[in-house]
Scaffold this motif. Structure first.
Motif, short mmCIF file in Angstrom:
data_model
loop_
_atom_site.label_atom_id
_atom_site.label_comp_id
_atom_site.label_asym_id
_atom_site.label_seq_id
_atom_site.Cartn_x
_atom_site.Cartn_y
_atom_site.Cartn_z
N GLU A 55 12.96 2.63 6.75
CA GLU A 55 14.38 2.46 6.50
C GLU A 55 14.92 1.33 7.35
OE1 GLU A 55 16.37 4.09 4.45
OE2 GLU A 55 15.13 5.80 3.81
N ILE A 57 18.06 -0.33 9.55
CA ILE A 57 19.18 0.12 10.36
C ILE A 57 20.10 -1.07 10.61
CG2 ILE A 57 19.90 0.95 12.64
CD1 ILE A 57 17.44 2.65 12.76
N LYS A 59 24.01 -1.20 12.30
CA LYS A 59 25.19 -0.49 12.78
C LYS A 59 25.84 -1.29 13.90
CE LYS A 59 25.25 3.93 13.36
NZ LYS A 59 26.16 4.35 12.27
N LYS A 67 20.49 -4.11 14.71
CA LYS A 67 19.73 -4.24 13.47
C LYS A 67 18.25 -3.99 13.76
CE LYS A 67 22.86 -7.60 11.37
NZ LYS A 67 22.98 -8.96 10.75
N ARG A 69 14.38 -1.90 12.11
CA ARG A 69 13.68 -1.06 11.14
C ARG A 69 13.36 0.28 11.77
NH1 ARG A 69 14.39 -2.87 6.31
NH2 ARG A 69 12.57 -1.65 5.63
N ALA A 70 13.28 1.28 10.93
CA ALA A 70 12.88 2.61 11.37
C ALA A 70 11.78 3.10 10.45
CB ALA A 70 14.06 3.56 11.34
N THR A 99 11.68 3.48 16.00
CA THR A 99 12.60 2.37 15.73
C THR A 99 12.19 1.14 16.53
OG1 THR A 99 14.07 3.15 17.50
CG2 THR A 99 14.56 3.86 15.25
N LEU A 101 14.44 -2.24 17.39
CA LEU A 101 15.81 -2.71 17.19
C LEU A 101 16.12 -3.93 18.04
CD1 LEU A 101 17.57 0.78 17.41
CD2 LEU A 101 16.87 -0.43 15.32
N ILE A 180 22.27 6.69 17.30
CA ILE A 180 21.06 6.50 16.51
C ILE A 180 20.52 7.85 16.04
CG2 ILE A 180 18.66 5.73 16.59
CD1 ILE A 180 19.52 3.49 18.42
N ALA A 183 22.40 8.90 13.07
CA ALA A 183 22.00 8.12 11.90
C ALA A 183 20.63 8.58 11.39
CB ALA A 183 21.96 6.63 12.25
N ILE A 184 19.72 8.89 12.32
CA ILE A 184 18.39 9.35 11.94
C ILE A 184 18.49 10.66 11.17
CG2 ILE A 184 16.26 10.35 12.87
CD1 ILE A 184 16.33 8.19 15.01
N GLN A 187 19.92 9.90 7.62
CA GLN A 187 18.99 9.19 6.73
C GLN A 187 17.75 10.03 6.43
OE1 GLN A 187 18.11 5.08 7.56
NE2 GLN A 187 20.08 4.71 8.52
#
Length: 325
Positions: A55, A57, A59, A67, A69-70, A99, A101, A180, A183-184, A187
């Protein structure tokens, strides 16, 4: 009635309307004569054992643009909920959400990585018509580590900016991790819900195929009752159990089978004069039964050809191994 007719008819009968049952306290209920068991291993194969997804990211956290990737990796297991009246199990997921970031604020950029072990649990019910999920319980907590602090300015100004940024980043890490983590959970819950919906749809396709063919076969055999039948459900740590019978009955406790690995599907039929005669003449009547089923569903006929029948302490047990389903 033929033994194979029993083996594919049981699910069709469970689709009959369910009249209200009245219990009589203190009086043991009589037992049903037909029980369908689905093994925990079979459910595990249907739901799958692994899930992976990536996914993006993006935010704004504590004034910084974040910014990256996860990636998620999850393994599934099936935990049945023992009950004398319900067929339920939990689809349990354990995994990690990692993650990578980059947080940018003014002249400074902070690179960091993180990991969030998580546990997810989805309760799945079988009510006679389909497997349905009841919502995901998700637990996850993210923990970040700073890899590098960079500045667009060089020299002394750049060094000071990097030092200030590192202190600020360390101070803000708890808030960053909290956001985070939220958000995790959001998602990951959505992703796992989509995945579980897909897997339950595949499970229900198998059930509906059997039910459709069972209803037609029952009508041909003229054994489909119009009233007075009740559906019963139960679960042990290793099996989901479904049965049919008159009102005010219960699913019996079945004897143990002497085998290293349980069959995927077992149909238990209590011994009696009629069923004894069917079993004794099974080799003779089997070809005609398969031909009739094959005309409507060649796939189902191939499955039925691999049914194995054994005698166990007052019961006939028709079984299918995992590779045969």
């Amino acid at each position: 009635m033929k033994l194979v007719a029993y083996s594919i008819a049981i699910l069709g009968l469970m689709f009959l309307p369910n009249p209200p049952a009245s219990a009589q306290p203190g009086k043991p209920l009589p037992e049903t004569k037909i029980v369908l068991r689905l093994s925990r291993d079979f459910l595990r194969e249907l739901t799958g054992s692994e899930f992976q997804r990536e996914e993006a990211i993006a935010k704004n956290i504590a004034g910084a643009d974040v910014k990256g990737r996860a990636r998620v990796h999850c393994t599934f297991d099936v935990k049945l909920r023992p009950s004398e009246t319900e067929s339920r199990f939990d689809l349990v997921g354990h995994g990690t959400f990692t993650t990578q970031l980059t947080a940018t604020r003014r002249l400074v950029q902070v690179a960091l990585h993180g990991i969030a072990p998580f546990d997810a649990r989805l309760r799945i019910d079988f009510g006679g018509n389909a497997f349905t999920g009841q919502g995901i319980d998700m637990q996850a907590r993210h923990q970040s580590s700073i890899d590098q602090v960079r500045s667009s300015r060089g020299g002394l100004i750049g060094a000071v900016a990097r030092g200030v940024a590192r202190k600020s980043a360390n101070r803000n890490l708890p808030e960053v991790d909290q956001q985070i983590s939220e958000a995790i959970r959001t998602q990951l819950t959505r992703a796992l819900q989509e995945e579980s919906d897909r897997r339950m749809a595949a499970m229900n396709v198998k059930v509906k195929l059997i039910v459709k063919e069972a209803e037609e076969l029952l009508r041909e055999e003229k054994v489909l009752p119009t009233n007075g039948m009740h559906r019963y459900f139960a679960a042990t740590e290793q099996h989901l159990c479904m049965s049919i019978g008159p009102l005010e009955h219960r699913i019996p406790k079945l004897p143990a089978l002497d085998r290293a690995k349980p069959a995927s599907i077992e149909l238990w039929i209590a011994k009696g004069d009629q069923i004894n005669l069917v079993v004794e003449s099974w080799d003779v009547i089997k070809p005609s039964v398969f031909q009739r089923v094959a005309r409507r569903s060649p796939e189902l006929a191939k499955v039925l050809e691999r049914i194995h029948v054994e005698s166990v302490h007052g019961w006939y047990v028709a079984t299918l191994a995992p590779k045969d389903v």
